[in-house]
Design a protein around this motif. Sequence first.
Motif, PDB file in Angstrom:
ATOM      1  N   GLY A 138       0.824  -1.209   0.000  1.00 54.84           N
ATOM      2  CA  GLY A 138       0.000   0.000   0.000  1.00 54.84           C
ATOM      3  C   GLY A 138       0.850   1.249   0.000  1.00 54.84           C
ATOM      4  O   GLY A 138       2.087   1.172   0.059  1.00 54.84           O
ATOM      5  N   LEU A 139       0.201   2.383  -0.056  1.00 58.23           N
ATOM      6  CA  LEU A 139       0.909   3.660  -0.064  1.00 58.23           C
ATOM      7  C   LEU A 139       0.733   4.357   1.276  1.00 58.23           C
ATOM      8  O   LEU A 139      -0.304   4.231   1.936  1.00 58.23           O
ATOM      9  CB  LEU A 139       0.364   4.559  -1.169  1.00 58.23           C
ATOM     10  CG  LEU A 139       0.597   4.094  -2.607  1.00 58.23           C
ATOM     11  CD1 LEU A 139      -0.107   5.045  -3.576  1.00 58.23           C
ATOM     12  CD2 LEU A 139       2.081   4.016  -2.928  1.00 58.23           C
ATOM     13  N   ALA A 140       1.775   5.100   1.670  1.00 56.79           N
ATOM     14  CA  ALA A 140       1.715   5.841   2.924  1.00 56.79           C
ATOM     15  C   ALA A 140       2.570   7.100   2.809  1.00 56.79           C
ATOM     16  O   ALA A 140       3.457   7.203   1.952  1.00 56.79           O
ATOM     17  CB  ALA A 140       2.209   4.980   4.081  1.00 56.79           C
ATOM     18  N   LEU A 141       2.298   8.038   3.681  1.00 56.98           N
ATOM     19  CA  LEU A 141       3.054   9.279   3.775  1.00 56.98           C
ATOM     20  C   LEU A 141       3.705   9.366   5.146  1.00 56.98           C
ATOM     21  O   LEU A 141       3.272   8.706   6.091  1.00 56.98           O
ATOM     22  CB  LEU A 141       2.123  10.481   3.606  1.00 56.98           C
ATOM     23  CG  LEU A 141       1.458  10.701   2.250  1.00 56.98           C
ATOM     24  CD1 LEU A 141       0.338  11.724   2.390  1.00 56.98           C
ATOM     25  CD2 LEU A 141       2.480  11.173   1.235  1.00 56.98           C
ATOM     26  N   PRO A 142       4.755  10.203   5.273  1.00 59.15           N
ATOM     27  CA  PRO A 142       5.270  10.456   6.618  1.00 59.15           C
ATOM     28  C   PRO A 142       4.209  11.237   7.389  1.00 59.15           C
ATOM     29  O   PRO A 142       3.367  11.920   6.788  1.00 59.15           O
ATOM     30  CB  PRO A 142       6.520  11.306   6.363  1.00 59.15           C
ATOM     31  CG  PRO A 142       6.290  11.928   5.024  1.00 59.15           C
ATOM     32  CD  PRO A 142       5.529  10.911   4.235  1.00 59.15           C
TER      33      PRO A 142
ATOM     34  N   LEU B  78      -1.148  -9.828 -10.377  1.00 60.36           N
ATOM     35  CA  LEU B  78      -1.149  -9.099  -9.113  1.00 60.36           C
ATOM     36  C   LEU B  78      -2.600  -8.958  -8.652  1.00 60.36           C
ATOM     37  O   LEU B  78      -3.429  -8.406  -9.371  1.00 60.36           O
ATOM     38  CB  LEU B  78      -0.508  -7.725  -9.290  1.00 60.36           C
ATOM     39  CG  LEU B  78       1.003  -7.729  -9.527  1.00 60.36           C
ATOM     40  CD1 LEU B  78       1.467  -6.376 -10.050  1.00 60.36           C
ATOM     41  CD2 LEU B  78       1.747  -8.084  -8.241  1.00 60.36           C
ATOM     42  N   ASN B  79      -2.883  -9.464  -7.487  1.00 58.21           N
ATOM     43  CA  ASN B  79      -4.240  -9.464  -6.962  1.00 58.21           C
ATOM     44  C   ASN B  79      -4.572  -8.115  -6.327  1.00 58.21           C
ATOM     45  O   ASN B  79      -4.112  -7.803  -5.242  1.00 58.21           O
ATOM     46  CB  ASN B  79      -4.386 -10.584  -5.917  1.00 58.21           C
ATOM     47  CG  ASN B  79      -5.793 -10.637  -5.354  1.00 58.21           C
ATOM     48  OD1 ASN B  79      -6.755 -10.627  -6.094  1.00 58.21           O
ATOM     49  ND2 ASN B  79      -5.899 -10.677  -4.035  1.00 58.21           N
ATOM     50  N   LEU B  80      -5.364  -7.299  -7.024  1.00 56.63           N
ATOM     51  CA  LEU B  80      -5.719  -5.979  -6.509  1.00 56.63           C
ATOM     52  C   LEU B  80      -6.727  -6.101  -5.377  1.00 56.63           C
ATOM     53  O   LEU B  80      -7.669  -6.881  -5.457  1.00 56.63           O
ATOM     54  CB  LEU B  80      -6.283  -5.111  -7.629  1.00 56.63           C
ATOM     55  CG  LEU B  80      -5.316  -4.803  -8.776  1.00 56.63           C
ATOM     56  CD1 LEU B  80      -5.980  -3.885  -9.795  1.00 56.63           C
ATOM     57  CD2 LEU B  80      -4.025  -4.188  -8.254  1.00 56.63           C
ATOM     58  N   SER B  81      -6.495  -5.314  -4.335  1.00 50.34           N
ATOM     59  CA  SER B  81      -7.350  -5.393  -3.150  1.00 50.34           C
ATOM     60  C   SER B  81      -7.358  -4.026  -2.475  1.00 50.34           C
ATOM     61  O   SER B  81      -6.654  -3.792  -1.497  1.00 50.34           O
ATOM     62  CB  SER B  81      -6.819  -6.468  -2.192  1.00 50.34           C
ATOM     63  OG  SER B  81      -7.617  -6.582  -1.051  1.00 50.34           O
ATOM     64  N   TYR B  82      -8.164  -3.105  -3.003  1.00 46.21           N
ATOM     65  CA  TYR B  82      -8.158  -1.708  -2.548  1.00 46.21           C
ATOM     66  C   TYR B  82      -8.809  -1.507  -1.180  1.00 46.21           C
ATOM     67  O   TYR B  82      -9.817  -2.124  -0.859  1.00 46.21           O
ATOM     68  CB  TYR B  82      -8.885  -0.824  -3.569  1.00 46.21           C
ATOM     69  CG  TYR B  82      -8.984   0.620  -3.145  1.00 46.21           C
ATOM     70  CD1 TYR B  82      -7.920   1.489  -3.333  1.00 46.21           C
ATOM     71  CD2 TYR B  82     -10.144   1.112  -2.540  1.00 46.21           C
ATOM     72  CE1 TYR B  82      -7.991   2.818  -2.928  1.00 46.21           C
ATOM     73  CE2 TYR B  82     -10.239   2.437  -2.131  1.00 46.21           C
ATOM     74  CZ  TYR B  82      -9.157   3.289  -2.336  1.00 46.21           C
ATOM     75  OH  TYR B  82      -9.232   4.601  -1.924  1.00 46.21           O
TER      76      TYR B  82
ATOM     77  N   GLU C 269      -9.897   2.245   6.196  1.00 44.92           N
ATOM     78  CA  GLU C 269      -9.926   0.780   6.153  1.00 44.92           C
ATOM     79  C   GLU C 269      -8.519   0.203   6.237  1.00 44.92           C
ATOM     80  O   GLU C 269      -8.287  -0.805   6.909  1.00 44.92           O
ATOM     81  CB  GLU C 269     -10.592   0.315   4.852  1.00 44.92           C
ATOM     82  CG  GLU C 269     -12.070   0.645   4.744  1.00 44.92           C
ATOM     83  CD  GLU C 269     -12.621   0.331   3.369  1.00 44.92           C
ATOM     84  OE1 GLU C 269     -11.847   0.421   2.387  1.00 44.92           O
ATOM     85  OE2 GLU C 269     -13.816  -0.005   3.267  1.00 44.92           O
ATOM     86  N   PHE C 270      -7.593   0.853   5.552  1.00 46.86           N
ATOM     87  CA  PHE C 270      -6.208   0.393   5.536  1.00 46.86           C
ATOM     88  C   PHE C 270      -5.608   0.467   6.941  1.00 46.86           C
ATOM     89  O   PHE C 270      -4.892  -0.436   7.382  1.00 46.86           O
ATOM     90  CB  PHE C 270      -5.406   1.235   4.551  1.00 46.86           C
ATOM     91  CG  PHE C 270      -4.040   0.687   4.219  1.00 46.86           C
ATOM     92  CD1 PHE C 270      -3.722  -0.654   4.389  1.00 46.86           C
ATOM     93  CD2 PHE C 270      -3.055   1.527   3.701  1.00 46.86           C
ATOM     94  CE1 PHE C 270      -2.458  -1.154   4.068  1.00 46.86           C
ATOM     95  CE2 PHE C 270      -1.794   1.049   3.379  1.00 46.86           C
ATOM     96  CZ  PHE C 270      -1.492  -0.297   3.574  1.00 46.86           C
ATOM     97  N   ALA C 271      -5.906   1.529   7.662  1.00 51.60           N
ATOM     98  CA  ALA C 271      -5.389   1.685   9.022  1.00 51.60           C
ATOM     99  C   ALA C 271      -5.913   0.573   9.937  1.00 51.60           C
ATOM    100  O   ALA C 271      -5.165   0.000  10.739  1.00 51.60           O
ATOM    101  CB  ALA C 271      -5.771   3.054   9.576  1.00 51.60           C
ATOM    102  N   LYS C 272      -7.195   0.251   9.809  1.00 51.78           N
ATOM    103  CA  LYS C 272      -7.779  -0.831  10.615  1.00 51.78           C
ATOM    104  C   LYS C 272      -7.138  -2.169  10.260  1.00 51.78           C
ATOM    105  O   LYS C 272      -6.850  -2.989  11.130  1.00 51.78           O
ATOM    106  CB  LYS C 272      -9.296  -0.900  10.391  1.00 51.78           C
ATOM    107  CG  LYS C 272     -10.065   0.273  10.974  1.00 51.78           C
ATOM    108  CD  LYS C 272     -11.556   0.133  10.711  1.00 51.78           C
ATOM    109  CE  LYS C 272     -12.332   1.305  11.282  1.00 51.78           C
ATOM    110  NZ  LYS C 272     -13.791   1.205  11.002  1.00 51.78           N
ATOM    111  N   PHE C 273      -6.935  -2.389   8.948  1.00 53.98           N
ATOM    112  CA  PHE C 273      -6.292  -3.614   8.487  1.00 53.98           C
ATOM    113  C   PHE C 273      -4.884  -3.731   9.046  1.00 53.98           C
ATOM    114  O   PHE C 273      -4.474  -4.804   9.526  1.00 53.98           O
ATOM    115  CB  PHE C 273      -6.251  -3.639   6.959  1.00 53.98           C
ATOM    116  CG  PHE C 273      -5.320  -4.696   6.402  1.00 53.98           C
ATOM    117  CD1 PHE C 273      -5.724  -6.015   6.306  1.00 53.98           C
ATOM    118  CD2 PHE C 273      -4.030  -4.362   5.992  1.00 53.98           C
ATOM    119  CE1 PHE C 273      -4.860  -6.996   5.817  1.00 53.98           C
ATOM    120  CE2 PHE C 273      -3.164  -5.329   5.494  1.00 53.98           C
ATOM    121  CZ  PHE C 273      -3.573  -6.653   5.407  1.00 53.98           C
TER     122      PHE C 273
END
Length: 319
Positions: free
Chosen positions: A249-253, A286-290, A295-299
């Motif tokens: 996934g993508l993240a920022l500082p 590549l299995n996409l799973s957005y 949601e990403f934070a909870k995951f």
Amino acid sequence: MKRRTLLASALVLTAGLFAAPAFAAFPEKPVTVICPWTAGGGTDVLLRALSKEAEKFLGQTINVVNQTGGAGAIGHNAIRTARPDGYTVGMITFELNSLPPQGLVPFTWKDFDPLMRINSDPAALTVKADAPYSTVRGFMDYAKAHPGEITIGNSAPGSVWHIAAGLAAEKTGVTVKHVPFDGAQPAVTALVGGHIKAVAVSVAEVRSQVQAKNLKILGVMSSERDKIFPDVPTFKEQGVDVQFYTWRGLALPKGVPAANKAKILDAYKKAFETKDFQEFAAKASLNLSYQDSAEFAKFLDQNFKDVSAVMKNLGLAKK
């Protein structure tokens, strides 16, 4: 009257001197995206394809920079410590949740600002095409009959593919030697060259070599068969109840201005939805799973807890 007019003009000019300067709209220069893994690997290939599409919506060049080493620690730390202005983005991977339990880094996913999850891929046990076994069970039976001979490459100690190989060995009761590499791609290259016996990496990372008939996949650690190789059975179908996935996934500082974060997220979300990227991902297996930011934070939080428990059971976590 004339004096009043001159005074008013002077006040307007003076106010202009102290007015807030007009800032250029973000972004006004190229954006850098950090990849913690080597060029040519699944993470790198995915990030470059997505960033190429994102450029069209961001209106600026996006430069992908590989900062490797330390089982992903160096690249992830570079993302974390980057200037929080929106000009540095990073691709975070499974290792962000496997490094902390080992006591190898002074940070966790909570020290990042998650943007979006892009994909999740199961591990695929892969060997040379001329190997004397064609099933997971056959591989494990061979390993039991030849103790100490089986070497499985991974993308660094404690990495996702190290844990995947460890789980497979644990579930089947065999002993293997784990050989670390600086990323999945070097491990796959070593397998093709006959320097190791197997890898347990993503389908995307072995796809081209399998299609070239240099390698063969014995089984995938997922609930369903792979779409590109539908003839390859899952581990569970072969009597080994193992499911294991990596994710990216993508993240920022931490601390990037909300407006800048929104523009980066918007560009990458639109890029994710383009027909070109969707087709690329399908062809690359590549299995996409957005997942969106929340949601990403909870995951990430739950995944960290699950990974910590698995690593403890495998003796990989710091006591």
